[in-house]
Design an enzyme around this catalytic site. Sequence first.
Site, PDB file in Angstrom:
ATOM      1  N   ASP A 110      13.190  74.136  15.856  1.00  0.00           N
ATOM      2  CA  ASP A 110      14.182  73.123  16.168  1.00  0.00           C
ATOM      3  C   ASP A 110      13.504  71.974  16.923  1.00  0.00           C
ATOM      4  OD1 ASP A 110      17.391  72.951  16.047  1.00  0.00           O
ATOM      5  OD2 ASP A 110      16.756  72.117  17.956  1.00  0.00           O
TER       6      ASP A 110
ATOM      7  N   TYR B 208      18.906  64.079  21.116  1.00  0.00           N
ATOM      8  CA  TYR B 208      19.300  63.587  19.794  1.00  0.00           C
ATOM      9  C   TYR B 208      19.364  62.057  19.800  1.00  0.00           C
ATOM     10  CZ  TYR B 208      20.497  68.304  18.277  1.00  0.00           C
ATOM     11  OH  TYR B 208      20.431  69.627  17.916  1.00  0.00           O
TER      12      TYR B 208
ATOM     13  N   HIS C 108      17.626  80.656  12.070  1.00  0.00           N
ATOM     14  CA  HIS C 108      17.142  79.530  12.860  1.00  0.00           C
ATOM     15  C   HIS C 108      16.602  79.957  14.225  1.00  0.00           C
ATOM     16  CE1 HIS C 108      16.939  75.350  14.071  1.00  0.00           C
ATOM     17  NE2 HIS C 108      17.685  75.582  15.129  1.00  0.00           N
TER      18      HIS C 108
END
Length: 373
Positions: free
Chosen positions: A175, A300, A351
């Site tokens: 990630d 982000y 994930h």
Amino acid sequence: MAPFQIAVPDEVLDDLRHRLANTRWPEAECVDDWSQGIPLSYTRELADYWANGYDWRAREAALNRFDQYVTEIDGLDIHFIHQRSRHADALPLLITHGWPGSIAEFQKIIEPLTNPTAHGGRAEDAFHVVCPSLPGYGFSGKPAATGWDVERTARAWEELMVRLGYTRYGAQGGDWGAAVTTQIGRNVGHCIAIHLNMPMGRPAAGTTEFTAEEQSALAALKHYQDQDSGYAKQQSTRPQTIGYGLVDSPVGQLAWIVEKFWSWTDHDGNVESALSRDEMLDDVMIYWATATAASSARMYWESFRVFGGGSKVELPTGIASFPKEILRAPRSWCETGYNVTHWTTMARGGHFAAFEQPELFVDDVRAFFATVR
């Protein structure tokens, strides 16, 4: 560097229970699945368990079995686990989490990596393990100004490893941790090799014909973009706005994270077949106790638009490809961006690789870094 122990104040826990008891619930979803989000009935079950069954003090003590520290880098306090191996020739290994992850993801892999002879490995497989909390995440400081993007974080991690006395180390991540680790690989500092469980690969420009594997990867990407990426759009454009609700509502924070555990893990329809309630709540609790919903989302805003871009990593790169990863980039796509010297196609896992499949994860990390020690 200052030693650190997790110690959530009693008043935070009392306030949490009060807020959980006084949740204002929405009506139930209009479908019999998760297509509108985490179902009301399951959310109420988890919230009740969080309030009345989950033992944070026991979980906190379990996390505190690892050596932890805080140090200031580039004006920001950085929290990290630093667990040294008893084996003298252990290789330093930097492991970075992503969102909605935390250091809680690594609690099942640290001991096998640092003490391999007690966990099915050899002394020569040993690592000194360093697991930092990303800026704005967990027990690290919250940036008060813009600029803490992936590249700056990579530089800070290099500074951290050098400050710890490590002039030769490996790096691992998934990630955001994969993005930071990739940038570390580009920076050509003291890192000798990188290992990823979410490689950032894409087809070559102008490609018009795709293999069955590539078509499957493109389908997974389309599903993510169409059905699974609303959180990323919000966090990459308005992280402050989403922060108000998540920092104020424990059920909101729980739902925001657990929906991703359900969506991104490899399970049989029941997310608890991949991660236990306690494991999921360990992670949720770190976000709640530190009030880091907005500060974590800002990664982000800083870097999402350039996620996956940049020059090729020439360092040796190991990749563990898990079947339920968000984007299962084929090796051919990854080789345009990395010097791939090790590739493992995993039979199971998603994930949150270290959290879901710690044995597979550890085995692959050992196998790859054995080639570069």
